[in-house]
Write a protein that holds these residues in place. Structure first.
Motif, PDB file in Angstrom:
ATOM      1  N   THR A  84       0.848  -1.189   0.000  1.00 42.00           N
ATOM      2  CA  THR A  84       0.000   0.000   0.000  1.00 42.00           C
ATOM      3  C   THR A  84       0.883   1.237   0.000  1.00 42.00           C
ATOM      4  N   ASN A  88      -4.179   3.910   3.635  1.00 41.85           N
ATOM      5  CA  ASN A  88      -5.454   3.315   3.240  1.00 41.85           C
ATOM      6  C   ASN A  88      -5.214   2.294   2.138  1.00 41.85           C
ATOM      7  N   SER A 116      -9.313  -6.130  10.211  1.00 46.01           N
ATOM      8  CA  SER A 116      -9.353  -4.688   9.952  1.00 46.01           C
ATOM      9  C   SER A 116      -9.189  -4.399   8.463  1.00 46.01           C
ATOM     10  N   THR A 117      -8.448  -5.231   7.751  1.00 46.98           N
ATOM     11  CA  THR A 117      -8.309  -5.058   6.305  1.00 46.98           C
ATOM     12  C   THR A 117      -9.603  -5.448   5.600  1.00 46.98           C
ATOM     13  N   LYS A 119     -12.527  -5.157   6.883  1.00 49.82           N
ATOM     14  CA  LYS A 119     -13.418  -4.027   7.172  1.00 49.82           C
ATOM     15  C   LYS A 119     -13.127  -2.852   6.238  1.00 49.82           C
ATOM     16  N   ALA A 120     -11.840  -2.528   6.035  1.00 55.89           N
ATOM     17  CA  ALA A 120     -11.470  -1.412   5.158  1.00 55.89           C
ATOM     18  C   ALA A 120     -11.929  -1.676   3.722  1.00 55.89           C
ATOM     19  N   LYS A 123     -15.721  -1.299   3.299  1.00 57.14           N
ATOM     20  CA  LYS A 123     -16.196   0.082   3.369  1.00 57.14           C
ATOM     21  C   LYS A 123     -15.927   0.892   2.101  1.00 57.14           C
ATOM     22  N   GLU A 158      -1.562  -5.000   9.647  1.00 55.34           N
ATOM     23  CA  GLU A 158      -2.583  -3.966   9.511  1.00 55.34           C
ATOM     24  C   GLU A 158      -2.281  -3.128   8.267  1.00 55.34           C
ATOM     25  N   VAL A 159      -3.291  -2.450   7.753  1.00 54.61           N
ATOM     26  CA  VAL A 159      -3.098  -1.531   6.630  1.00 54.61           C
ATOM     27  C   VAL A 159      -2.312  -0.327   7.132  1.00 54.61           C
TER      28      VAL A 159
END
Length: 186
Positions: A84, A88, A116-117, A119-120, A123, A158-159
């Motif tokens: 990334t 984000n 959490s990724t 979830k991101a 969204k 995590e991102v």
């Protein structure tokens, strides 16, 4: 490897390191012999939970010091297809990773990422405000990312800017040899 007659000759050799992993659960004889509660079943389940958690951690983020090098390790881990660029993640990042894997390996490939990724990604919306990732509407059919199954692990990164928050590959080529040794009781 090359085939000669009906035998396979291995020209290149790779040394596979062995790593020890252990846990101990203290239990009194009285508790072991308790007939109200199946303590032995509990011990087996707890032993499996502890060992599998440490194995998962090592196989994903291990640094090679007393444990395997994990697939998310920056040095010696999986081959990095995409990282990334910001804090984000975008669906462009996901597409880039998907197509960085050679086509023959995509057929059986799976995603590994943390909650959490997921979830991101869930969204993310298009220009009309609609979610890009649509959940499965069929009973018994799990949600997928680009028509490939995904699995979550708390040990996936995590991102973050410059991070590799998800892995994608045909993990049938990722071999784990496990030898079980239990020490006899004194």
């Amino acid at each position: 490897p090359s085939l000669v007659g009906s035998e396979m000759c291995i020209r290149d050799r790779t040394s596979i390191g062995a790593y020890k992993l252990a846990t101990m659960i203290k239990v009194s004889d009285e508790l072991l012999n308790d007939s109200i509660f199946d303590v032995q079943a509990y011990i087996v389940k707890e032993f499996a939970r502890r060992i599998s958690t440490k194995e998962e951690e090592a196989f994903f983020v291990g640094d090679g010091a007393g444990k395997p090098v994990g697939i998310f390790n920056a040095t010696g881990g999986g081959e990095v297809g995409v990282t990334t660029t910001t804090a984000n993640i975008t669906f462009d990042d996901v597409m880039d990773l998907f197509y960085s894997l050679k086509a023959p390996y995509r057929k059986k490939a799976k995603w590994i990422l943390n909650d959490s990724t997921v979830k991101a990604l869930r969204k993310l919306k298009d220009s009309n405000g609609n979610y890009i990732w649509q959940p499965s509407v069929s009973v018994g059919v799990p949600d997928m990312i680009l028509n490939r199954p995904y699995y979550t692990s708390t040990f996936a990164p995590e991102v973050a800017a410059g991070a590799t928050p998800l892995a994608f590959g045909d993990f049938s080529y990722y071999w784990i040899a496990c030898l079980l040794y239990t020490s006899p009781s004194p």
